[in-house]
Design an enzyme around this catalytic site. Structure first.
Site, PDB file in Angstrom:
ATOM      1  N   VAL A  72       0.883  -1.171   0.000  1.00 36.17           N
ATOM      2  CA  VAL A  72       0.000   0.000   0.000  1.00 36.17           C
ATOM      3  C   VAL A  72       0.920   1.220   0.000  1.00 36.17           C
ATOM      4  O   VAL A  72       1.546   1.541   1.015  1.00 36.17           O
ATOM      5  CB  VAL A  72      -0.946   0.001   1.217  1.00 36.17           C
ATOM      6  CG1 VAL A  72      -1.797   1.258   1.230  1.00 36.17           C
ATOM      7  CG2 VAL A  72      -1.820  -1.248   1.188  1.00 36.17           C
ATOM      8  N   GLN A  81      -3.373  12.823   2.359  1.00 35.16           N
ATOM      9  CA  GLN A  81      -4.600  13.320   1.743  1.00 35.16           C
ATOM     10  C   GLN A  81      -5.712  12.269   1.775  1.00 35.16           C
ATOM     11  O   GLN A  81      -6.721  12.415   1.092  1.00 35.16           O
ATOM     12  CB  GLN A  81      -4.326  13.748   0.297  1.00 35.16           C
ATOM     13  CG  GLN A  81      -3.337  14.882   0.177  1.00 35.16           C
ATOM     14  CD  GLN A  81      -3.062  15.264  -1.270  1.00 35.16           C
ATOM     15  OE1 GLN A  81      -3.935  15.206  -2.121  1.00 35.16           O
ATOM     16  NE2 GLN A  81      -1.834  15.662  -1.540  1.00 35.16           N
ATOM     17  N   GLY A  82      -5.495  11.189   2.528  1.00 29.56           N
ATOM     18  CA  GLY A  82      -6.519  10.157   2.639  1.00 29.56           C
ATOM     19  C   GLY A  82      -6.503   9.134   1.524  1.00 29.56           C
ATOM     20  O   GLY A  82      -7.392   8.282   1.446  1.00 29.56           O
ATOM     21  N   TYR A 113      -3.098   1.410  10.214  1.00 33.67           N
ATOM     22  CA  TYR A 113      -3.863   0.194   9.948  1.00 33.67           C
ATOM     23  C   TYR A 113      -4.833  -0.124  11.091  1.00 33.67           C
ATOM     24  O   TYR A 113      -5.921  -0.640  10.853  1.00 33.67           O
ATOM     25  CB  TYR A 113      -2.926  -0.973   9.650  1.00 33.67           C
ATOM     26  CG  TYR A 113      -2.163  -0.750   8.364  1.00 33.67           C
ATOM     27  CD1 TYR A 113      -2.809  -0.810   7.137  1.00 33.67           C
ATOM     28  CD2 TYR A 113      -0.815  -0.433   8.370  1.00 33.67           C
ATOM     29  CE1 TYR A 113      -2.132  -0.577   5.952  1.00 33.67           C
ATOM     30  CE2 TYR A 113      -0.123  -0.201   7.192  1.00 33.67           C
ATOM     31  CZ  TYR A 113      -0.794  -0.275   5.989  1.00 33.67           C
ATOM     32  OH  TYR A 113      -0.132  -0.033   4.815  1.00 33.67           O
TER      33      TYR A 113
END
Length: 139
Positions: A72, A81-82, A113
């Site tokens: 990821v 920024q999401g 996480y």
């Protein structure tokens, strides 16, 4: 900003993906390796902005019992920024019927996480061939 999340790996630039890996210090990912690992992954989240890839994540699953999420990654220009959250939500949605989803976090990202509902496991085991990774991640 035209941000899109999709899973069509065939239309993406491997050079752009390599640049994203390099941007976060993962320099051993060659074009050939990136192609191999994404072709072997059966759940893929790719994020593009105005047609340029800026982040991704991938997972491998047996489709019933187990899955593992890997890589990821969001380019540093687009972090905070999401976007990584959107990648994870996309992957977890695609894996919503899988009994157990594993993920090994890079050091320092564990709280991210946890906010997504993942928890530490009691019986996790691993083997690393790279001594540096072994010393970082193994007890």
């Amino acid at each position: 900003m035209d941000l899109r999340i999709h899973s069509d790996f065939s239309k993406l630039s491997l050079d752009e993906m390599k640049e994203i890996y390099s941007s976060v210090g993962w320099t051993k990912h060659t074009i050939e390796i990136i192609k191999q690992i994404f072709e072997a992954s059966n759940v893929i989240a790719l994020v593009t902005v105005n047609g340029r890839i800026i982040g991704f994540g991938r997972a491998m699953t047996d489709g019933v019992f187990n899955a593992a999420i890997y890589d990821v990654i969001v380019h540093p220009e687009f972090q905070k920024q999401g976007i990584a959250r959107q990648i994870m939500e996309y992957l977890l949605d695609k894996l919503s019927n899988i009994s157990c989803v594993h993920l090994i976090s890079t050091s320092g990202n564990e709280d991210f996480y946890k906010k997504l509902g993942l928890k530490r496991i009691k019986t996790g085991m691993a083997r690393y061939l790279n001594p540096n990774l072994a010393s970082e991640y193994l007890e």
